[in-house]
Design a protein around this motif. Structure first.
Motif, mmCIF file in Angstrom:
data_model
loop_
_atom_site.group_PDB
_atom_site.id
_atom_site.type_symbol
_atom_site.label_atom_id
_atom_site.label_comp_id
_atom_site.label_asym_id
_atom_site.label_seq_id
_atom_site.Cartn_x
_atom_site.Cartn_y
_atom_site.Cartn_z
ATOM 1 N N ARG A 148 0.194 -1.570 -0.453
ATOM 2 C CA ARG A 148 -0.124 -0.236 0.039
ATOM 3 C C ARG A 148 0.896 1.502 -0.026
ATOM 4 N N VAL A 165 -6.608 2.338 -6.626
ATOM 5 C CA VAL A 165 -7.413 3.105 -5.346
ATOM 6 C C VAL A 165 -9.107 2.875 -5.978
ATOM 7 N N ARG A 178 -10.260 9.368 -1.281
ATOM 8 C CA ARG A 178 -9.986 9.005 0.324
ATOM 9 C C ARG A 178 -9.772 7.502 0.413
ATOM 10 N N PRO A 179 -8.612 6.897 0.054
ATOM 11 C CA PRO A 179 -8.211 5.230 -0.356
ATOM 12 C C PRO A 179 -8.584 4.223 1.083
ATOM 13 N N GLU A 180 -9.470 3.000 0.603
ATOM 14 C CA GLU A 180 -9.827 2.640 1.132
ATOM 15 C C GLU A 180 -8.897 1.118 1.029
ATOM 16 N N ASP A 202 -4.706 11.030 0.195
ATOM 17 C CA ASP A 202 -5.553 11.489 -0.309
ATOM 18 C C ASP A 202 -5.122 11.553 -2.160
ATOM 19 N N VAL A 239 -18.690 6.415 -3.655
ATOM 20 C CA VAL A 239 -17.062 5.476 -4.030
ATOM 21 C C VAL A 239 -17.014 5.179 -5.657
ATOM 22 N N GLY A 279 -12.306 4.165 -2.854
ATOM 23 C CA GLY A 279 -12.627 4.891 -1.878
ATOM 24 C C GLY A 279 -12.878 5.920 -2.541
ATOM 25 N N PRO A 280 -14.486 6.568 -1.241
ATOM 26 C CA PRO A 280 -15.121 7.816 -1.213
ATOM 27 C C PRO A 280 -14.887 9.514 -1.877
ATOM 28 N N ASP A 285 -20.969 11.514 -0.552
ATOM 29 C CA ASP A 285 -19.502 11.152 -0.241
ATOM 30 C C ASP A 285 -19.777 9.250 -1.498
#
Length: 144
Positions: free
Chosen positions: A11, A88, A123-125, A47, A68, A90-91, A66
């Motif tokens: 990551r 990546v 924002r990478p989840e 981010d 995805v 995320g939201p 938000d």
């Protein structure tokens, strides 16, 4: 040319690779279908940040909540077939804080002409990175 294999990229290194390139593709839903747009970006505090305009499909898709999305960037040499790819998920949200917007206007210059007054932060989840390497060099087989 020898065979190629894929190895996983951790990551932290994946995010570092993203930070080292200026161009990627954002993937989002538009009219219930997948949409892809090339954009330039920066990585700020982990981010992904892009600038866009009010009428852009991505701005509309994430406006108000938000949403995805996926963001992908890569650097693969077309001659030797070596390189990397990072995705990546995320939201994404539109940034409303005027100080942040002003800061990103200084840090990120869109490649497309026109007014790019909106900022979107992803924002990478989930972060997935793979490196395409010469066969025999891979440390860990990839689940491609």
């Amino acid at each position: 040319m020898s065979e190629r294999t894929m190895e996983k990229i951790p990551r932290e290194e994946s995010l570092r690779l993203l930070a080292g390139t200026a161009m990627g593709r954002v993937v989002f839903t538009l009219h219930a279908l997948p949409a892809v747009r090339p954009v330039n970006h920066i990585v700020d505090d982990g981010d992904i940040v892009i600038r866009t305009h009010m009428g852009a499909a991505i701005t509309t898709a994430v406006s108000g909540h938000d949403t995805v999305v996926a963001y992908e960037a890569d650097a693969i040499d077309l001659d030797d077939h070596l390189g990397w790819s990072v995705v990546v998920i995320g939201p994404a949200r539109v940034v409303h804080d005027e100080q942040e917007i002003t800061r990103y206007r200084r840090l990120l210059r869109p490649w497309v002409a026109g007014s790019m007054d909106h900022v979107i932060r992803i924002r990478p989840e989930l972060v997935t990175g793979f490196r395409l390497v010469a066969a025999g060099r891979a440390e860990e087989p990839a689940d491609a």
